[in-house]
Design a protein around this motif. Sequence first.
Motif, mmCIF file in Angstrom:
data_model
loop_
_atom_site.group_PDB
_atom_site.id
_atom_site.type_symbol
_atom_site.label_atom_id
_atom_site.label_comp_id
_atom_site.label_asym_id
_atom_site.label_seq_id
_atom_site.Cartn_x
_atom_site.Cartn_y
_atom_site.Cartn_z
ATOM 1 N N VAL A 1 -19.133 20.157 21.244
ATOM 2 C CA VAL A 1 -18.126 19.645 20.862
ATOM 3 C C VAL A 1 -16.827 20.466 21.671
ATOM 4 C CG1 VAL A 1 -15.947 19.693 18.850
ATOM 5 C CG2 VAL A 1 -18.816 19.507 18.513
ATOM 6 N N GLU A 2 -16.202 19.339 22.502
ATOM 7 C CA GLU A 2 -14.896 19.954 23.422
ATOM 8 C C GLU A 2 -13.754 20.151 22.640
ATOM 9 O OE1 GLU A 2 -17.354 17.027 25.561
ATOM 10 O OE2 GLU A 2 -16.600 17.092 23.722
ATOM 11 N N SER A 3 -12.800 21.082 22.945
ATOM 12 C CA SER A 3 -11.627 21.350 22.772
ATOM 13 C C SER A 3 -10.754 21.989 23.713
ATOM 14 C CB SER A 3 -11.675 22.237 21.338
ATOM 15 O OG SER A 3 -11.917 23.451 21.727
ATOM 16 N N GLY A 4 -9.490 21.888 23.512
ATOM 17 C CA GLY A 4 -8.544 22.331 24.456
ATOM 18 C C GLY A 4 -7.677 21.646 25.392
ATOM 19 N N GLY A 5 -8.103 20.300 25.340
ATOM 20 C CA GLY A 5 -7.257 19.352 26.164
ATOM 21 C C GLY A 5 -5.648 19.017 25.368
ATOM 22 N N GLY A 6 -5.047 18.431 26.276
ATOM 23 C CA GLY A 6 -3.800 18.204 25.969
ATOM 24 C C GLY A 6 -2.614 17.800 27.036
ATOM 25 N N LEU A 7 -1.452 17.738 26.886
ATOM 26 C CA LEU A 7 -0.521 17.300 27.868
ATOM 27 C C LEU A 7 0.028 18.583 28.682
ATOM 28 C CD1 LEU A 7 1.304 15.149 29.265
ATOM 29 C CD2 LEU A 7 2.821 15.178 27.215
ATOM 30 N N VAL A 8 0.162 18.375 29.893
ATOM 31 C CA VAL A 8 0.676 19.544 30.597
ATOM 32 C C VAL A 8 1.272 19.232 31.684
ATOM 33 C CG1 VAL A 8 -1.471 20.128 31.870
ATOM 34 C CG2 VAL A 8 0.057 21.898 31.502
ATOM 35 N N GLN A 9 2.188 19.999 32.166
ATOM 36 C CA GLN A 9 3.226 19.623 33.520
ATOM 37 C C GLN A 9 2.073 19.944 34.582
ATOM 38 O OE1 GLN A 9 7.081 21.262 33.223
ATOM 39 N NE2 GLN A 9 7.813 19.138 32.394
ATOM 40 N N ALA A 10 2.280 19.068 35.862
ATOM 41 C CA ALA A 10 1.749 19.621 36.932
ATOM 42 C C ALA A 10 2.197 21.031 37.391
ATOM 43 C CB ALA A 10 2.366 18.635 38.210
ATOM 44 N N GLY A 11 1.108 21.818 37.903
ATOM 45 C CA GLY A 11 1.164 23.179 38.168
ATOM 46 C C GLY A 11 0.771 23.875 37.078
ATOM 47 N N GLY A 12 0.815 23.372 35.859
ATOM 48 C CA GLY A 12 0.356 24.107 34.610
ATOM 49 C C GLY A 12 -1.242 24.446 34.515
ATOM 50 N N SER A 13 -1.620 25.118 33.605
ATOM 51 C CA SER A 13 -2.973 25.398 33.359
ATOM 52 C C SER A 13 -3.524 25.197 31.777
ATOM 53 C CB SER A 13 -3.027 27.032 33.353
ATOM 54 O OG SER A 13 -2.880 27.486 34.492
ATOM 55 N N LEU A 14 -4.761 24.906 31.675
ATOM 56 C CA LEU A 14 -5.427 24.438 30.340
ATOM 57 C C LEU A 14 -6.694 25.231 30.220
ATOM 58 C CD1 LEU A 14 -4.496 20.707 29.630
ATOM 59 C CD2 LEU A 14 -3.898 22.680 28.212
ATOM 60 N N ARG A 15 -7.337 25.467 29.202
ATOM 61 C CA ARG A 15 -8.653 25.846 29.075
ATOM 62 C C ARG A 15 -9.294 25.246 28.162
ATOM 63 N NH1 ARG A 15 -11.483 31.886 27.367
ATOM 64 N NH2 ARG A 15 -10.785 31.018 25.095
ATOM 65 N N LEU A 16 -10.336 24.716 28.666
ATOM 66 C CA LEU A 16 -11.324 23.668 27.714
ATOM 67 C C LEU A 16 -12.370 24.495 27.262
ATOM 68 C CD1 LEU A 16 -11.558 20.370 29.758
ATOM 69 C CD2 LEU A 16 -9.831 21.112 28.031
ATOM 70 N N SER A 17 -12.679 24.252 25.903
ATOM 71 C CA SER A 17 -13.869 24.787 25.546
ATOM 72 C C SER A 17 -15.005 23.925 25.036
ATOM 73 C CB SER A 17 -13.370 25.807 24.212
ATOM 74 O OG SER A 17 -12.516 26.708 24.346
ATOM 75 N N CYS A 18 -16.291 24.189 25.197
ATOM 76 C CA CYS A 18 -17.235 23.390 24.678
ATOM 77 C C CYS A 18 -18.188 24.253 23.598
ATOM 78 C CB CYS A 18 -18.010 22.915 25.839
ATOM 79 S SG CYS A 18 -19.677 21.886 25.305
ATOM 80 N N ALA A 19 -18.170 24.107 22.463
ATOM 81 C CA ALA A 19 -19.069 24.736 21.386
ATOM 82 C C ALA A 19 -20.478 23.843 21.436
ATOM 83 C CB ALA A 19 -18.333 24.551 19.995
ATOM 84 N N VAL A 20 -21.286 24.696 21.529
ATOM 85 C CA VAL A 20 -22.856 24.347 21.514
ATOM 86 C C VAL A 20 -23.603 24.596 20.421
ATOM 87 C CG1 VAL A 20 -24.845 24.335 22.885
ATOM 88 C CG2 VAL A 20 -22.460 24.360 24.117
ATOM 89 N N SER A 21 -24.292 23.809 19.469
ATOM 90 C CA SER A 21 -24.833 24.094 18.684
ATOM 91 C C SER A 21 -26.637 23.872 19.159
ATOM 92 C CB SER A 21 -24.810 23.249 17.604
ATOM 93 O OG SER A 21 -25.080 21.947 17.638
ATOM 94 N N GLY A 22 -27.200 24.832 19.109
ATOM 95 C CA GLY A 22 -28.588 24.781 19.560
ATOM 96 C C GLY A 22 -28.505 25.340 20.889
ATOM 97 N N ARG A 23 -29.835 25.412 21.375
ATOM 98 C CA ARG A 23 -30.114 26.127 22.558
ATOM 99 C C ARG A 23 -30.265 25.115 23.855
ATOM 100 N NH1 ARG A 23 -33.654 30.453 24.409
ATOM 101 N NH2 ARG A 23 -33.023 30.809 26.506
ATOM 102 N N THR A 24 -29.602 25.663 24.835
ATOM 103 C CA THR A 24 -29.454 24.845 26.174
ATOM 104 C C THR A 24 -29.521 25.883 27.252
ATOM 105 O OG1 THR A 24 -27.210 25.133 26.506
ATOM 106 C CG2 THR A 24 -27.603 23.305 25.324
ATOM 107 N N PHE A 25 -29.919 25.249 28.385
ATOM 108 C CA PHE A 25 -29.916 26.364 29.756
ATOM 109 C C PHE A 25 -28.654 25.916 30.637
ATOM 110 C CE2 PHE A 25 -33.847 27.840 29.094
ATOM 111 C CZ PHE A 25 -34.748 27.374 28.110
ATOM 112 N N SER A 26 -28.586 25.169 31.605
ATOM 113 C CA SER A 26 -27.367 24.645 32.343
ATOM 114 C C SER A 26 -26.503 23.822 31.681
ATOM 115 C CB SER A 26 -27.701 24.503 33.756
ATOM 116 O OG SER A 26 -28.310 23.187 33.403
ATOM 117 N N MET A 27 -25.245 23.944 32.039
ATOM 118 C CA MET A 27 -24.125 23.179 31.310
ATOM 119 C C MET A 27 -23.253 22.622 32.621
ATOM 120 S SD MET A 27 -24.621 23.415 28.047
ATOM 121 C CE MET A 27 -22.994 22.903 27.542
ATOM 122 N N GLY A 28 -22.566 21.338 32.054
ATOM 123 C CA GLY A 28 -21.749 20.928 33.079
ATOM 124 C C GLY A 28 -20.443 20.394 32.526
ATOM 125 N N TRP A 29 -19.414 20.323 33.377
ATOM 126 C CA TRP A 29 -18.119 19.727 32.844
ATOM 127 C C TRP A 29 -18.096 18.267 33.762
ATOM 128 C CZ3 TRP A 29 -15.268 20.277 28.629
ATOM 129 C CH2 TRP A 29 -15.027 21.653 27.960
#
Length: 121
Positions: free
Chosen positions: A5-33
């Motif tokens: 489940v991803e979260s943290g998206g939104g609207l931002v001006q150029a030059g700004g910052s955002l932090r996305l999160s991905c909540a994981v239920s269950g065991r995984t190994f490598s992850m990608g965006w």
Amino acid sequence: QVQLVESGGGLVQAGGSLRLSCAVSGRTFSMGWFRQAPGKEREFVAGISWSGTSTLYADSVKGRFTISRDNAKNTVYLQMNSLKPEDTAVYYCAARWTNLPTMNPSLYESWGQGTQVTVSS
């Protein structure tokens, strides 16, 4: 079955910052965006191994984006700085059951529903 489940998206001006999160239920190994802009194919953004010691970035985001993970919280993050209008897309996290990340989306077994990131000029 793993759920992402991803979260943290939104609207931002150029030059700004955002932090996305991905909540994981269950065991995984490598992850990608990954991200997908309207009318374009899904493209790799960043990947991280289970231990966090190995990371991989697309050339277009190197030096601006940072992928990290907190296995105690079962969460993967994507810190995005110096955002550009061309970063506008739906961002997806994905999981695979091997230790090292890859740029190939077909090698990821589970996907989240995505979160919209819009960068205005």
